[in-house]
Design an enzyme around this catalytic site. Structure first.
Site, PDB file in Angstrom:
ATOM      1  N   GLY A  15       5.257   0.806  -7.894  1.00 58.08           N
ATOM      2  CA  GLY A  15       3.841   0.452  -7.770  1.00 58.08           C
ATOM      3  C   GLY A  15       3.121   0.458  -9.098  1.00 58.08           C
ATOM      4  O   GLY A  15       2.024   1.018  -9.215  1.00 58.08           O
ATOM      5  N   ARG A  18      -0.575  -2.186 -11.071  1.00 59.04           N
ATOM      6  CA  ARG A  18      -2.013  -1.904 -11.293  1.00 59.04           C
ATOM      7  C   ARG A  18      -2.272  -0.404 -11.133  1.00 59.04           C
ATOM      8  O   ARG A  18      -1.359   0.376 -10.833  1.00 59.04           O
ATOM      9  CB  ARG A  18      -2.862  -2.703 -10.306  1.00 59.04           C
ATOM     10  CG  ARG A  18      -2.655  -2.250  -8.868  1.00 59.04           C
ATOM     11  CD  ARG A  18      -3.473  -3.070  -7.895  1.00 59.04           C
ATOM     12  NE  ARG A  18      -3.672  -2.337  -6.653  1.00 59.04           N
ATOM     13  CZ  ARG A  18      -4.209  -2.846  -5.558  1.00 59.04           C
ATOM     14  NH1 ARG A  18      -4.598  -4.099  -5.537  1.00 59.04           N
ATOM     15  NH2 ARG A  18      -4.386  -2.105  -4.475  1.00 59.04           N
ATOM     16  N   ASP A  66       9.962  -4.121  -2.125  1.00 56.92           N
ATOM     17  CA  ASP A  66       9.157  -3.348  -1.182  1.00 56.92           C
ATOM     18  C   ASP A  66       9.894  -2.038  -0.928  1.00 56.92           C
ATOM     19  O   ASP A  66      10.952  -2.035  -0.289  1.00 56.92           O
ATOM     20  CB  ASP A  66       9.015  -4.164   0.116  1.00 56.92           C
ATOM     21  CG  ASP A  66       8.258  -3.403   1.191  1.00 56.92           C
ATOM     22  OD1 ASP A  66       8.038  -2.182   1.034  1.00 56.92           O
ATOM     23  OD2 ASP A  66       7.898  -4.040   2.199  1.00 56.92           O
ATOM     24  N   TYR A 166      -2.243   9.399   6.081  1.00 55.14           N
ATOM     25  CA  TYR A 166      -2.163   9.500   4.615  1.00 55.14           C
ATOM     26  C   TYR A 166      -1.917  10.957   4.206  1.00 55.14           C
ATOM     27  O   TYR A 166      -1.037  11.250   3.401  1.00 55.14           O
ATOM     28  CB  TYR A 166      -3.474   8.982   3.994  1.00 55.14           C
ATOM     29  CG  TYR A 166      -3.457   8.946   2.482  1.00 55.14           C
ATOM     30  CD1 TYR A 166      -2.806   7.921   1.797  1.00 55.14           C
ATOM     31  CD2 TYR A 166      -4.090   9.933   1.728  1.00 55.14           C
ATOM     32  CE1 TYR A 166      -2.783   7.885   0.399  1.00 55.14           C
ATOM     33  CE2 TYR A 166      -4.074   9.908   0.339  1.00 55.14           C
ATOM     34  CZ  TYR A 166      -3.417   8.884  -0.322  1.00 55.14           C
ATOM     35  OH  TYR A 166      -3.401   8.856  -1.699  1.00 55.14           O
TER      36      TYR A 166
HETATM   37  P1  NAD Z   1      -3.397   0.977  -5.977  1.00 52.49           P
HETATM   38  O1  NAD Z   1      -3.612   0.458  -4.613  1.00 52.49           O
HETATM   39  O2  NAD Z   1      -4.335   0.586  -7.047  1.00 52.49           O
HETATM   40  O3  NAD Z   1      -1.894   0.634  -6.483  1.00 52.49           O
HETATM   41  C1  NAD Z   1      -0.805   0.858  -5.633  1.00 52.49           C
HETATM   42  C2  NAD Z   1       0.430   0.207  -6.211  1.00 52.49           C
HETATM   43  O4  NAD Z   1       1.515   0.400  -5.290  1.00 52.49           O
HETATM   44  C3  NAD Z   1       0.297  -1.300  -6.404  1.00 52.49           C
HETATM   45  O5  NAD Z   1       0.973  -1.669  -7.585  1.00 52.49           O
HETATM   46  C4  NAD Z   1       1.034  -1.872  -5.187  1.00 52.49           C
HETATM   47  O6  NAD Z   1       1.578  -3.150  -5.427  1.00 52.49           O
HETATM   48  C5  NAD Z   1       2.140  -0.845  -5.018  1.00 52.49           C
HETATM   49  N1  NAD Z   1       2.730  -0.839  -3.674  1.00 52.49           N
HETATM   50  C6  NAD Z   1       2.088  -0.694  -2.486  1.00 52.49           C
HETATM   51  N2  NAD Z   1       2.983  -0.767  -1.478  1.00 52.49           N
HETATM   52  C7  NAD Z   1       4.199  -0.961  -2.048  1.00 52.49           C
HETATM   53  C8  NAD Z   1       5.498  -1.116  -1.544  1.00 52.49           C
HETATM   54  N3  NAD Z   1       5.736  -1.100  -0.243  1.00 52.49           N
HETATM   55  N4  NAD Z   1       6.522  -1.303  -2.404  1.00 52.49           N
HETATM   56  C9  NAD Z   1       6.306  -1.334  -3.752  1.00 52.49           C
HETATM   57  N5  NAD Z   1       5.081  -1.176  -4.294  1.00 52.49           N
HETATM   58  C10 NAD Z   1       4.038  -1.000  -3.448  1.00 52.49           C
HETATM   59  O7  NAD Z   1      -3.350   2.574  -5.803  1.00 52.49           O
HETATM   60  P2  NAD Z   1      -3.552   3.757  -6.868  1.00 52.49           P
HETATM   61  O8  NAD Z   1      -4.902   4.307  -6.663  1.00 52.49           O
HETATM   62  O9  NAD Z   1      -3.124   3.333  -8.217  1.00 52.49           O
HETATM   63  O10 NAD Z   1      -2.536   4.832  -6.270  1.00 52.49           O
HETATM   64  C11 NAD Z   1      -1.230   5.048  -6.790  1.00 52.49           C
HETATM   65  C12 NAD Z   1      -0.653   6.302  -6.150  1.00 52.49           C
HETATM   66  O11 NAD Z   1      -1.497   7.415  -6.416  1.00 52.49           O
HETATM   67  C13 NAD Z   1      -0.543   6.231  -4.629  1.00 52.49           C
HETATM   68  O12 NAD Z   1       0.625   6.896  -4.201  1.00 52.49           O
HETATM   69  C14 NAD Z   1      -1.765   6.972  -4.160  1.00 52.49           C
HETATM   70  O13 NAD Z   1      -1.594   7.512  -2.871  1.00 52.49           O
HETATM   71  C15 NAD Z   1      -1.863   8.045  -5.214  1.00 52.49           C
HETATM   72  N6  NAD Z   1      -3.181   8.642  -5.343  1.00 52.49           N
HETATM   73  C16 NAD Z   1      -4.267   7.875  -5.642  1.00 52.49           C
HETATM   74  C17 NAD Z   1      -5.511   8.488  -5.754  1.00 52.49           C
HETATM   75  C18 NAD Z   1      -6.756   7.720  -6.089  1.00 52.49           C
HETATM   76  O14 NAD Z   1      -7.849   8.304  -6.019  1.00 52.49           O
HETATM   77  N7  NAD Z   1      -6.688   6.461  -6.452  1.00 52.49           N
HETATM   78  C19 NAD Z   1      -5.630   9.868  -5.573  1.00 52.49           C
HETATM   79  C20 NAD Z   1      -4.498  10.609  -5.287  1.00 52.49           C
HETATM   80  C21 NAD Z   1      -3.278   9.986  -5.178  1.00 52.49           C
END
Ligand code: NAD
Length: 262
Positions: A15, A18, A66, A166
């Site tokens: 992932g 972005r 995926d 989640y």
């Molecule tokens: P985002 O939605 O901006 O990015 C998610 C990324 O995961 C994207 O690149 C997307 O293409 C990829 N992705 C989604 N499903 C996928 C799949 N099935 N196979 C391969 N790639 C896949 O999210 P983010 O905010 O950058 O979050 C990244 C991680 O951090 C996540 O695990 C999220 O739960 C965790 N997180 C985020 C936050 C926050 O506040 N943003 C807080 C705590 C934890």
């Protein structure tokens, strides 16, 4: 690929097209580490991350996969073997929020399966394949250091009653970290958990106002949003080998949110 490129470490960041994953890829590239960029979308979704990493002089390549799909996970690792011949670092970052936040009494089975399949099952079985390959490499190259970092969330312990699937997926990641840390300690392969708080990304855009208000109310001791770079830097600190006798540890990247107060 240039021959000397195989001398560099290689990191797979799931992932990483972005958000947090992109910043992790970027920070690792700054350390001279080759990057296997991953996402579910087509190549154009990855060009920004690829360009940013290549600017740091490393080799970066996009692997569309995926991670919730068995065949896709196997292909991903096979293709990295062909392209980079090694994997030193795995960052399990890919994750999704529920498409719709719904109270625990209304959560649908469909949403539960989707979130668990990507956030937990995908990360677990990808780690299983990569861990086996890391063990093989460690036996061949005992001096190399291998690290797995799992991106969980404060949601692994803080309850959000309107997105239970989640929270459960992230609590699972916390246990997964401990399980793999114990198993892989035999080979000195380190496994860590990074627990972000609220980080400004596309994922949190829909709830930005809610968290802006919480920030004003002082729920987060450090009074600002977290940035993807905050998480990227924490991952770099872990993979640089400055914690040689630590495994299974949790690094909070949450502005102090986890501290209980009276
Ligand atoms: P985002 O939605 O901006 O990015 C998610 C990324 O995961 C994207 O690149 C997307 O293409 C990829 N992705 C989604 N499903 C996928 C799949 N099935 N196979 C391969 N790639 C896949 O999210 P983010 O905010 O950058 O979050 C990244 C991680 O951090 C996540 O695990 C999220 O739960 C965790 N997180 C985020 C936050 C926050 O506040 N943003 C807080 C705590 C934890």
């Amino acid at each position: 690929m240039k021959r000397d490129s195989y001398q560099r470490k290689c990191a797979l960041v799931t992932g990483s097209t972005r958000g947090i994953g992109q910043a992790i890829a970027m920070e690792l590239a700054k350390e001279g580490i080759n990057i296997a960029v991953n996402g579910r979308g087509t190549l154009d979704t990855a060009t920004q991350t690829l360009d940013m990493c290549r600017k740091e002089g490393v080799d970066a390549h996009y692997f569309q996969a995926d991670i919730s799909d068995t065949a896709s996970r196997e292909n991903l690792v096979r293709e990295i073997k062909e392209r980079f011949r090694r994997i030193d670092i795995l960052v399990n970052n890919a994750g999704v929020a529920p498409i719709e936040r719904k109270d625990i009494l209304e959560t649908t089975e469909r949403s539960f399966d989707r979130v668990i399949a990507i956030n937990l099952k995908g990360a677990f079985f990808l780690t299983q394949i990569v861990a086996k390959w890391m063990i093989e490499q460690k036996e061949k190259f005992p001096d190399r250091e291998f690290v797995i970092v799992n991106i969980s969330s404060v949601s692994s312990y803080a309850v959000s009653i309107n997105r239970p699937e989640y929270c459960i997926s992230k609590a699972g990641i916390s246990m997964m970290t401990k399980l793999f840390a114990i198993k892989l300690a035999t080979w000195d392969i380190k496994v860590y958990e990074v627990r972000p708080g609220i980080i400004l990304t596309d994922m949190t855009q829909p709830v930005k106002e809610k968290y802006d208000k919480m920030l004003k109310e002082g729920i987060f001791p450090i009074k600002r949003w977290g940035t993807p770079e905050d998480v990227g830097k924490a991952v770099v600190a872990l993979v640089k080998g400055f914690y040689p006798y630590s495994t299974g540890d949790i690094i909070n990247v949450d502005g102090g949110f986890h501290i209980r107060r009276l």
